[in-house]
Design an enzyme around this catalytic site. Structure first.
Site, mmCIF file in Angstrom:
data_model
loop_
_atom_site.group_PDB
_atom_site.id
_atom_site.type_symbol
_atom_site.label_atom_id
_atom_site.label_comp_id
_atom_site.label_asym_id
_atom_site.label_seq_id
_atom_site.Cartn_x
_atom_site.Cartn_y
_atom_site.Cartn_z
ATOM 1 C CB SER A 11 45.555 34.679 47.060
ATOM 2 O OG SER A 11 44.656 34.093 46.138
ATOM 3 N N GLY A 50 44.148 31.970 50.637
ATOM 4 C CA GLY A 50 43.463 30.753 51.034
ATOM 5 C C GLY A 50 42.113 30.943 51.683
ATOM 6 C CG ASN A 82 41.137 30.266 48.188
ATOM 7 O OD1 ASN A 82 42.123 29.756 47.675
ATOM 8 N ND2 ASN A 82 41.134 31.507 48.625
ATOM 9 C CG ASP A 185 50.245 30.636 40.681
ATOM 10 O OD1 ASP A 185 49.713 31.149 39.668
ATOM 11 O OD2 ASP A 185 50.021 31.041 41.844
ATOM 12 C CG HIS A 188 47.435 33.388 42.660
ATOM 13 N ND1 HIS A 188 47.990 32.182 43.021
ATOM 14 C CD2 HIS A 188 46.485 33.677 43.573
ATOM 15 C CE1 HIS A 188 47.394 31.751 44.119
ATOM 16 N NE2 HIS A 188 46.480 32.632 44.479
#
Length: 214
Positions: A11, A50, A82, A185, A188
């Site tokens: 990501s 992901g 991840n 979030d 990120h």
């Protein structure tokens, strides 16, 4: 003749968190490369949110992607974030610190295998560089996360190989600046965070594409 830049990863390479119509680090780094080297840069991105390091490694078996790697002058790779999140979830369930060691070892092996595959593809071309981004810590409140990430980053440093492979230390860029550089979030980067990553990549120079450092 244009410089070929191929970006692989998760990501972070996608640019998740940058905000609407805001670029991630990849387009920003491309522009900086063009400014510094005074050449056009063509970009190919192979990334998906992901992805684990095992899944990124498996991409290097696809002929289409291998072709872009073979032609690339500049390669960036992001991964293991991840794997970290999965190991944190496992730790919450099992309360066993070994899940972090296993994830770290797994990431190391996969990164080593990625570099081996790239070296094999670049056997006849010595005019390229690879930048591996280490991990920043989006969970500074979790003591074990910082311990795990610092350990992983220390081992990742061993994969640095002059002049082709450099480890870009984004951990130090984000440490203490999480509120400034992380998106809503809290995992990120935001637009400012991606700009900071692009600048750190720029500071790593362009050898052997360019003799003098930027």
């Amino acid at each position: 003749m244009a410089i070929v830049y191929t970006a692989l990863g998760d990501s972070l390479t996608v640019g998740v968190g940058a905000g609407f119509f805001q670029p991630g680090f990849v387009p920003r780094y491309k522009r900086k490369m063009e400014e510094d080297l005074k050449q056009n840069v063509t970009l190919a991105v192979f990334a998906k949110s992901g992805l684990t390091t095992a899944e990124i490694l498996s991409m290097l078996d696809r002929p289409f992607i291998r072709n872009y790697i073979e032609k690339a002058d500049a390669i960036t790779i992001t991964g293991c974030g991840n794997d970290l999140i999965q190991s944190l979830e496992a730790y919450k369930r099992e309360k066993d610190q070994h899940v972090f060691l296993e994830a770290s070892s797994h990431c190391q092996k996969n990164y080593s295998a990625m570099l081996k595959k790239i070296r094999e593809l670049k056997e006849k071309n010595e005019r390229y560089f690879i930048r591996l981004l280490n991990l920043y810590n989006p969970f500074p409140e979790i003591e074990l996360a910082e311990k795990w990430i610092s350990g992983f980053n220390g081992h990742l440093q061993q994969l640095q190989a002059t002049p082709y492979v450099k480890i870009v230390d984004i951990h130090s860029v984000f440490k203490g600046h999480e509120s400034e550089y992380l998106s809503f979030d809290k995992v990120h980067p935001n637009s400012a965070g991606y700009e900071a990553i692009a600048e750190k990549l720029r500071a790593s120079g362009y050898k052997p594409l360019k003799i003098e450092e930027c």
